[in-house]
Scaffold this motif. Structure first.
Motif, short mmCIF file in Angstrom:
data_model
loop_
_atom_site.label_atom_id
_atom_site.label_comp_id
_atom_site.label_asym_id
_atom_site.label_seq_id
_atom_site.Cartn_x
_atom_site.Cartn_y
_atom_site.Cartn_z
N TYR A 177 0.82 -1.21 0.00
CA TYR A 177 0.00 0.00 0.00
C TYR A 177 0.86 1.26 0.00
CZ TYR A 177 -3.08 3.64 1.83
OH TYR A 177 -3.77 4.81 2.02
N ARG A 178 1.99 1.24 0.73
CA ARG A 178 2.82 2.44 0.88
C ARG A 178 3.71 2.63 -0.35
NH1 ARG A 178 6.51 2.26 4.30
NH2 ARG A 178 6.42 0.08 4.97
N GLY B 108 4.27 5.15 -2.08
CA GLY B 108 5.06 6.37 -2.05
C GLY B 108 6.45 6.19 -1.45
N LEU C 171 2.75 10.64 -5.72
CA LEU C 171 1.52 9.99 -5.28
C LEU C 171 0.54 11.00 -4.72
CD1 LEU C 171 0.06 7.23 -4.63
CD2 LEU C 171 1.11 7.39 -2.37
N THR C 172 -0.73 10.87 -5.12
CA THR C 172 -1.81 11.62 -4.48
C THR C 172 -2.91 10.64 -4.11
OG1 THR C 172 -2.87 12.11 -6.61
CG2 THR C 172 -1.32 13.74 -5.76
N GLU C 173 -3.55 10.92 -2.98
CA GLU C 173 -4.66 10.06 -2.51
C GLU C 173 -5.72 10.98 -1.89
OE1 GLU C 173 -5.49 6.08 0.26
OE2 GLU C 173 -3.44 6.70 -0.19
N ASP C 174 -6.44 11.67 -2.77
CA ASP C 174 -7.46 12.62 -2.29
C ASP C 174 -8.67 11.91 -1.70
OD1 ASP C 174 -5.89 14.76 -3.10
OD2 ASP C 174 -6.76 14.80 -5.11
N GLN D 176 -5.57 5.82 -5.25
CA GLN D 176 -4.25 6.43 -5.39
C GLN D 176 -3.95 6.72 -6.86
OE1 GLN D 176 -1.86 3.29 -3.62
NE2 GLN D 176 -1.92 4.27 -1.61
N MET E 28 -0.80 7.80 -9.25
CA MET E 28 0.65 7.81 -9.11
C MET E 28 1.34 7.88 -10.46
SD MET E 28 1.25 3.81 -8.09
CE MET E 28 2.87 3.64 -8.84
N ARG F 251 -4.65 3.31 -8.66
CA ARG F 251 -4.76 2.13 -7.81
C ARG F 251 -5.99 2.28 -6.91
NH1 ARG F 251 0.47 -0.30 -5.24
NH2 ARG F 251 -0.19 0.97 -3.48
N CYS G 219 -7.60 0.51 -3.57
CA CYS G 219 -7.13 -0.34 -2.47
C CYS G 219 -8.30 -0.85 -1.64
CB CYS G 219 -6.16 0.45 -1.60
SG CYS G 219 -4.79 1.20 -2.51
N TYR H 160 -5.07 -2.16 -10.00
CA TYR H 160 -4.55 -0.94 -10.64
C TYR H 160 -4.71 -1.01 -12.15
CZ TYR H 160 -0.33 -3.79 -11.41
OH TYR H 160 0.55 -4.79 -11.78
#
Length: 320
Positions: free
Chosen positions: A181-182, A184, A198-201, A206, A208, A226, A228, A237
């Motif tokens: 998951y991480r 970034g 990476l952005t996860e608004d 995600q 990326m 992606r 999750c 993804y």
């Protein structure tokens, strides 16, 4: 269609396809495969299907944003017609209904038409324009790809490649999932990853951009969405910008615990870009060469990531 906000807006898109109507209908009926075949679609999860009535959870890009909704579809293979409506649309969409229609034409060709009827919350002109733009952009992309795939139908098995790699882990599934998951942090953890933006608004969605190093020292830049699912141990993804050899690339990381440990699986599905084969791999290369090359390249990167995820989980367990 019942609207609380105002008038119904309609769009119509169509394309002539040099392929049999049954082939075209087969592509639009199998919505689970759309992320591999249609540029806007990121992931489709089939929630229910009785052979006619179908309920889908869908993620797709619209005007550069990732949107999600639940769609109800009614398939009619005899008429080659599929009607759909969004049961949980995402604002500004208030209602969204539509129809896919495949008409048989003389000489074994067909005409594919996609209709949308929609309303927007409050009926604001700027929201109408936003939805119209999304419908137009996505419909054109979908129809163009259906045409392209249907007209190469007899060779699709050569162009599509699916495979998976897996590893066993003697450690907690949660630690493995956390590593995957991480993304970034991957430039500090995975040798072949040199950059990740990476952005996860929205939680679990995600966007990326990633630079990866190849065996010959060159750099490939890809862009992906992606989605999750932490409780299910899955990350799916779709690459929205692919390397030259791949027309499309979807995949999934899955973490599957059992009584004795954890199996971690990396799955890939690819549509090869045939016109790029000789340019990328040399004048003697063919689709068989390209299949081997892509399988090896993606498999090596996946296996490296899987091994590092295993090391991460097992090392944490030894340190406790």
């Amino acid at each position: 269609m019942v609207s609380l906000s105002g008038r119904v807006h309609r769009t119509v898109h169509s394309v002539e396809v040099d392929a049999a109507a049954g082939v075209v209908y087969g592509l639009i009926s199998d919505a689970v495969q759309w992320p591999l075949y249609f540029p806007p679609n990121v992931y489709v999860e089939r929630l229910e299907f009785d052979g006619t009535n179908e309920r889908l959870r869908m993620w797709a890009t619209a005007n550069g944003e990732v949107r999600s909704w639940i769609s109800q579809r009614v398939q009619d293979p005899q008429e080659r017609r599929i009607e759909f409506h969004q049961t949980l649309p995402q604002a500004p969409v208030e209602t969204m209904h539509g129809t896919w229609v495949v008409e048989e034409r003389p000489g074994g060709t067909s005409l594919l038409t996609l209709l949308h009827d929609f309303t927007v919350v409050g009926g604001r002109p700027e929201d109408v324009a936003w939805v119209e733009s999304a419908c137009d952009t996505n419909s054109r992309a979908e129809l163009a790809n259906i045409k392209r795939l249907a007209e190469r139908w007899t060779r699709l098995d050569e162009l599509v490649l699916s495979f998976e790699d897996s590893v066993r882990v003697k450690g907690p599934a949660e630690l493995v999932y956390d590593f995957l998951y991480r993304v970034g942090d991957w430039p500090d953890l995975i040798p072949h990853v040199s950059r990740v933006d990476l952005t996860e608004d929205s939680p679990g969605v995600q966007l990326m951009s990633m630079d990866t190093l190849t065996a010959d020292g060159s750099t490939h830049t890809t862009e992906s969405v992606r989605v999750c699912f932490p409780h299910a141990g899955r990350i799916v993804y779709k690459q929205t910008a692919t390397p030259a050899l791949m027309e499309a690339h979807t995949g999934e990381w899955s973490v599957v615990p059992d009584e004795t440990g954890v199996t971690v699986v990396s799955q890939h599905s690819v549509v090869l870009r045939e016109e790029a084969v000789t340019r990328v791999l040399g004048p003697a290369a063919d689709l068989t060469t390209a299949r081997r090359y892509v399988r090896r390249a993606l498999g090596q990167n996946s296996s490296t990531t899987l091994d590092l995820a295993r090391e991460h989980a097992e090392t944490a367990v030894r340190m406790l």
